[in-house]
Design an enzyme around this catalytic site. Sequence first.
Site, mmCIF file in Angstrom:
data_model
loop_
_atom_site.group_PDB
_atom_site.id
_atom_site.type_symbol
_atom_site.label_atom_id
_atom_site.label_comp_id
_atom_site.label_asym_id
_atom_site.label_seq_id
_atom_site.Cartn_x
_atom_site.Cartn_y
_atom_site.Cartn_z
ATOM 1 N N THR A 13 0.819 -1.216 0.000
ATOM 2 C CA THR A 13 0.000 0.000 0.000
ATOM 3 C C THR A 13 0.849 1.261 0.000
ATOM 4 O O THR A 13 0.486 2.274 -0.592
ATOM 5 C CB THR A 13 -0.948 -0.041 1.222
ATOM 6 O OG1 THR A 13 -1.833 -1.140 1.038
ATOM 7 C CG2 THR A 13 -1.755 1.223 1.379
ATOM 8 N N THR A 95 1.462 -4.195 4.322
ATOM 9 C CA THR A 95 1.245 -4.464 5.747
ATOM 10 C C THR A 95 0.615 -5.830 6.007
ATOM 11 O O THR A 95 0.646 -6.323 7.131
ATOM 12 C CB THR A 95 0.347 -3.382 6.388
ATOM 13 O OG1 THR A 95 -0.934 -3.412 5.750
ATOM 14 C CG2 THR A 95 0.971 -2.011 6.275
HETATM 15 N N1 ASP Z 1 -2.481 -4.988 0.187
HETATM 16 C C1 ASP Z 1 -1.462 -4.489 0.963
HETATM 17 C C2 ASP Z 1 -0.228 -5.388 1.028
HETATM 18 O O1 ASP Z 1 0.534 -5.396 0.092
HETATM 19 C C3 ASP Z 1 -1.901 -4.129 2.308
HETATM 20 C C4 ASP Z 1 -1.021 -3.046 2.797
HETATM 21 O O2 ASP Z 1 0.080 -2.870 2.360
HETATM 22 O O3 ASP Z 1 -1.490 -2.322 3.705
HETATM 23 O O4 ASP Z 1 0.007 -6.055 1.997
#
Ligand code: ASP
Length: 325
Positions: A13, A95
């Site tokens: 993200t 995340t």
């Molecule tokens: N979809 C994302 C990831 O690559 C979630 C994030 O980064 O907050 O994990």
Amino acid sequence: MLPKIAFIGTGGTIASIGADQFDLLDYNASGERVDASALIERTGIQGKFADIIPVDIRQIDSTALTSNDWWKLAETCLRIMEDPDVAGIVIGHGTASLEETAWALSLVLDAKKPVILTGSMRPLTGISTDAHANLASAVRVASNPGLAGVFVVINDEIHSPRLVTKTHTLRLGAFQSPWVGPIGYIDGPDVRLMRCKENPPPIFAHSLLRDLPRVDISYSYIGADGVGIRAYVAAGARGIVSAGFGPGMTTPAESSAVLEAIAGGVVVVQSSRTHSGLVVDSAQNRISGIIAGSDIGPVKARILLALCLARGDRQEEIERQFKTL
Ligand code: ASP
């Protein structure tokens, strides 16, 4: 002279581009992510308090990472750390699985410099995004001389990879180390480490990440009948982590499946779906040949068990590893 910090971009993200500034939830739809150099440029952080060297690995959603990517990341970190001019490393990461990568790296990197993982809960382009602030904090912590090892820096806090976990799907303060709290804080340029990391984790050869044996997680719930455990064993699992009820317990039917798995040579670690607190080395576990997972949550216990099995550790060595962590 400004400290030199390597920034490794892996996507997530923090590197994602939404449809507009109000797109905070569905930005994955575009699949658009910027690389490490573009991320540094868009945040305007270059040259402010560090000289940042962008390094790209892959720009992906962190749910798509593999243990081979961990190997590549570890290899890249080791190479960068050899450069005496580089003060520290920041890894931009999704995340979703950030805590797993941080834990895996902490098990294989004998880091003499800070290796900081960060991410963001809101896309780079989103309103009130935390991307800039988290990157800035991570760079500040990575610039800290005298700090060594792997840390997670997010939402103005420094966490140890062992206990940090994502506790909310969307909120900015999603990352917490339940019951123990962060090990430090960042307030603007002020970086404070209130206490040291827990016992340093064991260091495994990072090459083991290239060929990890299959280890699966079985989640307990009322009525769980052990079909999952038997299916994992049939699929070739060499280890099973049981994410059991509160204290680290399974349903009677799961217990039978666990005993069958152990009889077939599968190593079973008992962890807990509560994600915090100790699973004790109870008499019951010992009699059954189940290894108590200590306070290592299921996803991290899975990584530790897989590394132990990849190294060829026997039951007693694996037991000792979990006990002495
Ligand atoms: N979809 C994302 C990831 O690559 C979630 C994030 O980064 O907050 O994990």
